[in-house]
Design an enzyme around this catalytic site. Sequence first.
Site, PDB file in Angstrom:
ATOM      1  N   ALA A 177      -3.262   3.601  -2.433  1.00 22.47           N
ATOM      2  CA  ALA A 177      -2.857   2.412  -3.287  1.00 22.47           C
ATOM      3  C   ALA A 177      -2.696   1.298  -3.112  1.00 22.47           C
ATOM      4  CB  ALA A 177      -2.321   3.338  -4.321  1.00 22.47           C
ATOM      5  N   ALA A 219       0.950  -1.129  -0.040  1.00 21.39           N
ATOM      6  CA  ALA A 219      -0.232   0.128  -0.642  1.00 21.39           C
ATOM      7  C   ALA A 219       1.048   1.595   0.006  1.00 21.39           C
ATOM      8  CB  ALA A 219      -0.931  -0.288   1.409  1.00 21.39           C
ATOM      9  N   ASP A 220      -0.143   2.202  -0.650  1.00 18.19           N
ATOM     10  CA  ASP A 220       0.959   3.778  -0.358  1.00 18.19           C
ATOM     11  C   ASP A 220       0.064   4.380   0.051  1.00 18.19           C
ATOM     12  OD1 ASP A 220       3.724   4.912  -0.312  1.00 18.19           O
ATOM     13  OD2 ASP A 220       2.407   6.013  -2.106  1.00 18.19           O
ATOM     14  N   THR A 221      -0.122   6.023   0.869  1.00 24.91           N
ATOM     15  CA  THR A 221      -0.983   6.381   0.792  1.00 24.91           C
ATOM     16  C   THR A 221       0.039   7.949   0.632  1.00 24.91           C
ATOM     17  OG1 THR A 221      -1.989   5.184   2.567  1.00 24.91           O
ATOM     18  CG2 THR A 221      -1.981   7.658   2.769  1.00 24.91           C
TER      19      THR A 221
END
Length: 275
Positions: free
Chosen positions: A164, A124-126
């Site tokens: 994502a 994940a990436d924020t």
Amino acid sequence: MSDSKTHLLGNEDPIDPPPAYDSTTGKPMRGLLPRPPPLSLPYLNDLRTKRVILASQSPRRRQIMSYLGLPNLEIIPSNAEEDLPKSLGPFEYVLATATKKAQAVYAQEADNEERGEPALILAADTIVVDLQAGAILEKPRSEAHHLAMLRGLRDAGTHKVFTALVAMAPLASARVPGYAIETVVEETDVRFDPEVSDELITAYVRTREGADKAGGYGLQGLGSILVEKIDGSYDNVIGMPLKATLKLIEKVLAKADDEGSLPDDMVGSEGEDDM
């Protein structure tokens, strides 16, 4: 891979790292919520006997994933450089970064002779996007940068948070490319209270709670005092939208079970329908 980069959650409690700009000072803090009983879903029940990897060192993501009751969940942060150009735009940037993380860990662990091939890798990436400045905000680099970041978000009014998620699973058929991949991007609007004072922002920054977070604040903690309202998923702002994660896991595992059931163009492709 060193032991410090790999953690088995099992029944252990996730531990927050020290909230510091250099991530090296202070004492660990426990930030736990009550853990519910595991969901009895067929695909989760199957995963509970297999190797599952969360390609993230975020304590918030570890905590949210712990709710799924996966006893063999390993924490293996990606060593991929997060150096993609922000000219990609926020949607493309966050998705490409999360994909890069997942693929790096898959390449590292797919042929692990000691532990075996993982049944699932989740990355994940924020990012936080200041709409007024048109800037992608990640973690603050210093106290001065942190202060400026939060003042900018207050003055901008509403900003957006993108997370994502990328899930990878080995194909049962072992056909090229060897894995199934699915992606989704969640978007949440967050509005800071325009009456938040500089004094309050300074006091919040000095707690260091937001020092290791994209956008410089933690909605699940003291950072909620800065926020007037949100429109969208609450846990997306924290960094791991649980409902979207469940759907993504179910979808990628169904796609990975491809023994003669799916054409070649249905595997190894990103989930365009999810974005």
